[in-house]
Design a protein around this motif. Sequence first.
Motif, PDB file in Angstrom:
ATOM      1  N   ILE A  51     -39.163 -10.277  22.354  1.00 20.01           N
ATOM      2  CA  ILE A  51     -38.502  -9.950  21.416  1.00 20.01           C
ATOM      3  C   ILE A  51     -37.773 -10.896  19.945  1.00 20.01           C
ATOM      4  CG2 ILE A  51     -36.725  -9.059  22.922  1.00 20.01           C
ATOM      5  CD1 ILE A  51     -36.926  -6.569  22.129  1.00 20.01           C
ATOM      6  N   SER A  52     -37.159 -10.270  19.521  1.00 25.12           N
ATOM      7  CA  SER A  52     -36.152 -10.933  18.808  1.00 25.12           C
ATOM      8  C   SER A  52     -34.627 -10.957  18.779  1.00 25.12           C
ATOM      9  CB  SER A  52     -36.244 -10.856  17.051  1.00 25.12           C
ATOM     10  OG  SER A  52     -37.908 -11.727  16.753  1.00 25.12           O
ATOM     11  N   THR A  53     -34.051 -11.631  19.220  1.00 27.87           N
ATOM     12  CA  THR A  53     -32.305 -11.094  19.512  1.00 27.87           C
ATOM     13  C   THR A  53     -32.076 -10.199  18.598  1.00 27.87           C
ATOM     14  OG1 THR A  53     -30.324 -11.637  19.481  1.00 27.87           O
ATOM     15  CG2 THR A  53     -31.633 -12.875  18.030  1.00 27.87           C
ATOM     16  N   ASN A  54     -32.391  -9.965  17.069  1.00 26.73           N
ATOM     17  CA  ASN A  54     -31.438  -9.209  15.767  1.00 26.73           C
ATOM     18  C   ASN A  54     -32.497  -7.280  16.395  1.00 26.73           C
ATOM     19  OD1 ASN A  54     -34.130  -9.551  15.572  1.00 26.73           O
ATOM     20  ND2 ASN A  54     -33.630  -9.215  13.390  1.00 26.73           N
ATOM     21  N   ILE A  55     -33.410  -7.727  17.060  1.00 28.59           N
ATOM     22  CA  ILE A  55     -34.429  -6.522  17.169  1.00 28.59           C
ATOM     23  C   ILE A  55     -33.768  -5.777  18.575  1.00 28.59           C
ATOM     24  CG2 ILE A  55     -36.403  -5.177  17.338  1.00 28.59           C
ATOM     25  CD1 ILE A  55     -36.529  -6.872  15.290  1.00 28.59           C
ATOM     26  N   LEU A  56     -33.444  -6.805  20.240  1.00 32.92           N
ATOM     27  CA  LEU A  56     -33.223  -5.840  20.953  1.00 32.92           C
ATOM     28  C   LEU A  56     -31.916  -5.167  21.123  1.00 32.92           C
ATOM     29  CD1 LEU A  56     -33.412  -6.102  23.671  1.00 32.92           C
ATOM     30  CD2 LEU A  56     -32.712  -8.252  24.117  1.00 32.92           C
ATOM     31  N   ALA A  57     -31.257  -6.058  20.003  1.00 34.22           N
ATOM     32  CA  ALA A  57     -29.670  -5.594  19.747  1.00 34.22           C
ATOM     33  C   ALA A  57     -30.097  -4.285  19.439  1.00 34.22           C
ATOM     34  CB  ALA A  57     -28.744  -6.453  19.312  1.00 34.22           C
ATOM     35  N   ASP A  58     -30.588  -4.204  18.104  1.00 35.28           N
ATOM     36  CA  ASP A  58     -31.191  -2.826  17.702  1.00 35.28           C
ATOM     37  C   ASP A  58     -31.650  -1.654  18.303  1.00 35.28           C
ATOM     38  OD1 ASP A  58     -31.275  -1.115  15.431  1.00 35.28           O
ATOM     39  OD2 ASP A  58     -33.573  -0.763  16.207  1.00 35.28           O
ATOM     40  N   ARG A  59     -32.475  -2.348  19.883  1.00 37.61           N
ATOM     41  CA  ARG A  59     -33.352  -1.028  20.066  1.00 37.61           C
ATOM     42  C   ARG A  59     -32.609  -0.664  22.115  1.00 37.61           C
ATOM     43  NH1 ARG A  59     -35.420  -1.809  16.332  1.00 37.61           N
ATOM     44  NH2 ARG A  59     -37.784  -1.530  16.711  1.00 37.61           N
ATOM     45  N   LEU A  60     -31.414  -1.993  21.824  1.00 39.20           N
ATOM     46  CA  LEU A  60     -30.564  -1.157  22.985  1.00 39.20           C
ATOM     47  C   LEU A  60     -29.287  -0.673  22.208  1.00 39.20           C
ATOM     48  CD1 LEU A  60     -29.801  -5.140  24.805  1.00 39.20           C
ATOM     49  CD2 LEU A  60     -31.050  -2.777  25.962  1.00 39.20           C
ATOM     50  N   GLN A  61     -29.200  -0.266  21.224  1.00 37.17           N
ATOM     51  CA  GLN A  61     -28.519   0.091  20.570  1.00 37.17           C
ATOM     52  C   GLN A  61     -28.856   1.756  20.503  1.00 37.17           C
ATOM     53  OE1 GLN A  61     -26.082  -1.152  17.831  1.00 37.17           O
ATOM     54  NE2 GLN A  61     -25.694   0.962  16.630  1.00 37.17           N
ATOM     55  N   ARG A  62     -30.474   1.664  19.373  1.00 35.15           N
ATOM     56  CA  ARG A  62     -30.931   3.487  19.956  1.00 35.15           C
ATOM     57  C   ARG A  62     -31.386   3.835  20.779  1.00 35.15           C
ATOM     58  NH1 ARG A  62     -35.159   2.607  15.881  1.00 35.15           N
ATOM     59  NH2 ARG A  62     -35.234   1.661  14.706  1.00 35.15           N
ATOM     60  N   LEU A  63     -31.068   3.416  22.043  1.00 31.35           N
ATOM     61  CA  LEU A  63     -31.627   4.114  23.787  1.00 31.35           C
ATOM     62  C   LEU A  63     -29.998   4.372  23.932  1.00 31.35           C
ATOM     63  CD1 LEU A  63     -33.980   0.906  25.328  1.00 31.35           C
ATOM     64  CD2 LEU A  63     -34.751   3.671  24.760  1.00 31.35           C
ATOM     65  N   GLU A  64     -29.211   3.765  23.771  1.00 32.66           N
ATOM     66  CA  GLU A  64     -28.543   4.058  24.408  1.00 32.66           C
ATOM     67  C   GLU A  64     -27.282   5.774  23.261  1.00 32.66           C
ATOM     68  OE1 GLU A  64     -24.454   1.756  23.560  1.00 32.66           O
ATOM     69  OE2 GLU A  64     -23.324   2.751  25.281  1.00 32.66           O
ATOM     70  N   ARG A  65     -27.982   5.462  22.079  1.00 31.26           N
ATOM     71  CA  ARG A  65     -27.104   6.223  21.751  1.00 31.26           C
ATOM     72  C   ARG A  65     -28.346   8.376  21.722  1.00 31.26           C
ATOM     73  NH1 ARG A  65     -29.936   6.505  16.421  1.00 31.26           N
ATOM     74  NH2 ARG A  65     -31.799   6.940  17.489  1.00 31.26           N
ATOM     75  N   ASP A  66     -29.209   7.330  22.422  1.00 29.08           N
ATOM     76  CA  ASP A  66     -30.067   8.530  22.924  1.00 29.08           C
ATOM     77  C   ASP A  66     -30.773   9.000  23.955  1.00 29.08           C
ATOM     78  OD1 ASP A  66     -31.263   8.511  19.893  1.00 29.08           O
ATOM     79  OD2 ASP A  66     -32.929   7.639  20.515  1.00 29.08           O
ATOM     80  N   GLY A  67     -29.485   8.391  25.397  1.00 34.73           N
ATOM     81  CA  GLY A  67     -28.636   8.384  26.481  1.00 34.73           C
ATOM     82  C   GLY A  67     -30.127   8.262  27.482  1.00 34.73           C
ATOM     83  N   ILE A  68     -30.602   7.392  26.842  1.00 32.32           N
ATOM     84  CA  ILE A  68     -31.772   6.884  27.767  1.00 32.32           C
ATOM     85  C   ILE A  68     -30.888   5.548  28.928  1.00 32.32           C
ATOM     86  CG2 ILE A  68     -34.369   5.808  27.847  1.00 32.32           C
ATOM     87  CD1 ILE A  68     -34.453   7.185  25.891  1.00 32.32           C
ATOM     88  N   ILE A  69     -29.885   5.160  28.196  1.00 31.32           N
ATOM     89  CA  ILE A  69     -29.946   4.024  29.108  1.00 31.32           C
ATOM     90  C   ILE A  69     -28.233   4.087  29.249  1.00 31.32           C
ATOM     91  CG2 ILE A  69     -31.661   2.251  28.886  1.00 31.32           C
ATOM     92  CD1 ILE A  69     -29.982   0.458  26.760  1.00 31.32           C
ATOM     93  N   GLU A  70     -27.742   2.757  29.822  1.00 33.92           N
ATOM     94  CA  GLU A  70     -25.825   3.167  30.377  1.00 33.92           C
ATOM     95  C   GLU A  70     -25.952   1.657  29.935  1.00 33.92           C
ATOM     96  OE1 GLU A  70     -26.125   6.448  33.662  1.00 33.92           O
ATOM     97  OE2 GLU A  70     -25.666   8.057  32.083  1.00 33.92           O
ATOM     98  N   LYS A  71     -24.996   1.377  29.338  1.00 37.87           N
ATOM     99  CA  LYS A  71     -24.112   0.166  28.834  1.00 37.87           C
ATOM    100  C   LYS A  71     -22.762  -0.003  29.996  1.00 37.87           C
ATOM    101  CE  LYS A  71     -23.339  -2.871  25.132  1.00 37.87           C
ATOM    102  NZ  LYS A  71     -23.117  -2.383  23.668  1.00 37.87           N
ATOM    103  N   GLU A  72     -22.498  -1.064  30.329  1.00 38.29           N
ATOM    104  CA  GLU A  72     -21.609  -1.356  31.058  1.00 38.29           C
ATOM    105  C   GLU A  72     -21.100  -2.916  31.618  1.00 38.29           C
ATOM    106  OE1 GLU A  72     -19.761  -0.768  35.780  1.00 38.29           O
ATOM    107  OE2 GLU A  72     -22.325  -0.992  35.097  1.00 38.29           O
ATOM    108  N   VAL A  73     -19.486  -3.120  31.064  1.00 43.25           N
ATOM    109  CA  VAL A  73     -19.341  -4.325  31.315  1.00 43.25           C
ATOM    110  C   VAL A  73     -19.233  -4.598  32.186  1.00 43.25           C
ATOM    111  CG1 VAL A  73     -17.353  -6.252  30.545  1.00 43.25           C
ATOM    112  CG2 VAL A  73     -18.300  -4.045  28.853  1.00 43.25           C
ATOM    113  N   ASP A  74     -19.913  -6.359  33.337  1.00 41.20           N
ATOM    114  CA  ASP A  74     -20.096  -6.346  34.448  1.00 41.20           C
ATOM    115  C   ASP A  74     -18.134  -6.865  34.716  1.00 41.20           C
ATOM    116  OD1 ASP A  74     -20.973  -7.403  37.149  1.00 41.20           O
ATOM    117  OD2 ASP A  74     -22.418  -8.985  36.286  1.00 41.20           O
TER     118      ASP A  74
END
Lengths: 141, 141
Positions: A51-74
């Motif tokens: 996967i390309s880095t820009n696409i990955l960033a976009d998909r992670l953002q959508r997944l978080e927006r849709d409540g499918i994943i959660e993001k946290e600083v380690d």
Amino acid sequence: MEHNSDRCRSHCPINFVLETFGDKWTLLVIRDLMFHGKRHYGEFLASDEGISTNILADRLQRLERDGIIEKEVDPSHRSKVIYRLSPKGRDLLPVLLEITRWSGKYDSKSNAPKAFLTELQKDRRRLAARVLATLDEADDR
Amino acid sequence: MEHNSDRCRSHCPINFVLETFGDKWTLLVIRDLMFHGKRHYGEFLASDEGISTNILADRLQRLERDGIIEKEVDPSHRSKVIYRLSPKGRDLLPVLLEITRWSGKYDSKSNAPKAFLTELQKDRRRLAARVLATLDEADDR
DNA sequence: CGAAGTACTTGTAAAACGCAAGTACACAGA
DNA sequence: TCTGTGTACTTGCGTTTTACAAGTACTTCG
């Protein structure tokens, strides 16, 4: 006792969540989270599918927006970010398992282990429970 | 007794069939075949989602190439073409049912009937059998 | 303090898509 | 037989999305 129009048979379900299921990279990220224990940006980036880095960033953002994943600083490594499946995301497991079953049955390129496919057929619930338990174990720390 | 590398946890399955599941229009065509009784080019074209004619032609060709659908000239109307799910295509039903379940549970835009979702939860096998029986009934003529 | 690690962002060319129009064959009626 | 309509596509072209490469910002480590 149903008399439907010709647009709709005796059962007539489904309106897809197309941004989730209709996208190659979204599904691959979810797969990596569900089965491959991946949690960090760089790990998704390193997937075989490339996967390309820009696409990955976009998909992670959508997944978080849709409540499918959660993001946290380690907490122990603050330049890293941890991505996890939310309960809504984990509830996609049955979908992934059915895709795995079909893929293992018909796709010569499937790399699902035979033991996994066998257990999927014989005791799907136990397999699902084990996958979820592994997720819990990995995330509770 | 498994000791895997860090690339692969205790279970490590899945290699997706990305052309099938990673594409919006492919899934919609399969949905229309499976649940909406659609068989003709014009019917797919008329779906609410609004697929373009060139994209539809492309997806139908891929689906036939991959053995998921079968194509036949309508004997009674030789300018029409009938598209049907092959056994391999019908075997995607469990995947679609799980997508329907998840979609009905989390997506406010889902239009799956409540009765369908209820039966999906209570007696998934019977529901699946009914869907397949309806397909058989529609195709055996 | 400098180098390396990690998570992104930006720019640009290639590919895929959406839309409109056109083609080819079948069929039905005049 | 000719004409019009229905059906299944194909083609051309402008727009959007993607892939690839490079650059930025913050953190950690020595």
